[in-house]
Design an enzyme around this catalytic site. Sequence first.
Site, PDB file in Angstrom:
ATOM      1  N   CYS A  97       0.800  -1.262   0.067  1.00 46.01           N
ATOM      2  CA  CYS A  97       0.124  -0.088   0.121  1.00 46.01           C
ATOM      3  C   CYS A  97       0.903   1.188   0.102  1.00 46.01           C
ATOM      4  CB  CYS A  97      -0.794  -0.166   1.182  1.00 46.01           C
ATOM      5  SG  CYS A  97      -2.398   1.245   0.867  1.00 46.01           S
ATOM      6  N   HIS A 175      -3.590  -5.078   1.115  1.00 48.42           N
ATOM      7  CA  HIS A 175      -3.078  -5.416   2.368  1.00 48.42           C
ATOM      8  C   HIS A 175      -2.971  -6.894   2.372  1.00 48.42           C
ATOM      9  CE1 HIS A 175      -2.406  -1.246   4.061  1.00 48.42           C
ATOM     10  NE2 HIS A 175      -3.455  -1.020   3.441  1.00 48.42           N
ATOM     11  N   GLU A 177      -1.133  -8.645   4.625  1.00 48.42           N
ATOM     12  CA  GLU A 177      -0.938  -8.786   5.990  1.00 48.42           C
ATOM     13  C   GLU A 177      -2.242  -8.501   6.866  1.00 48.42           C
ATOM     14  OE1 GLU A 177      -0.816  -4.000   6.024  1.00 48.42           O
ATOM     15  OE2 GLU A 177      -0.889  -5.786   4.477  1.00 48.42           O
TER      16      GLU A 177
END
Length: 236
Positions: A97, A175, A177
């Site tokens: 990002c 994202h 994660e």
Amino acid sequence: MRALVLRHDHASQPGLVGDRLIERGYDLTTLTVVPEERFHSPDVTFAFPSAAEWDLVVSLGAPWSVYDEETIGTWIAGELALLREARDLGVPVLGICFGAQALATAFGGSVEPAPFPELGWTDVQSDIPDLVSSGPWFQWHYDRCVLPPGAVEIARNVAGLQAFVAGRSLGVQFHPEITAPVLRAWLDLDGGTLCARLGIDPDELVSRTLAERPQALARTAELVDAFLDRIALPVG
């Protein structure tokens, strides 16, 4: 193997990406650029280390824009210098990002406002689905990358570029994660206000994130593995 994780704000974590890197044998060192008490005034002074100290650099997201130096101050120049040094030394970078936007900028591209904010779980169109699958991936951004010279776009959607490869580095606009606790932390900060402005139910976002976890684990592991095994390998 040593991995440097650049955490720009206190609420972000390496999450599923960090877990997979640990499983792959990496020792993670996480540095926080903007401490919690400066979240609303992020123009701090921060000394970035040399890229030569690491085998891998991971640059996480942030609630700010790479180009908004009036807000974030001069520390972004230090990060861009670190990313360029990593490229010159052959140290691979995974940009997520804001991290992808910083990577694009450091390598000669740029960042611009996206045509509309992306917030929530969305699919992408991928040219290399065993590296970046079609998703769904979690999105939380209102800017987009402009491809650096020599980089290759490998995924996109209607909002713009979603993933690119530049040498031994990979930038992703989404994202991989994300975890529910991190999402709740974002919502407790300015994220709740953003959701209200966009007409998004934050409870539904959290519920979807919890429901997606098993599949997200597999997608993220595949992405990290393919990055390490195919993109981050030394040339020659």
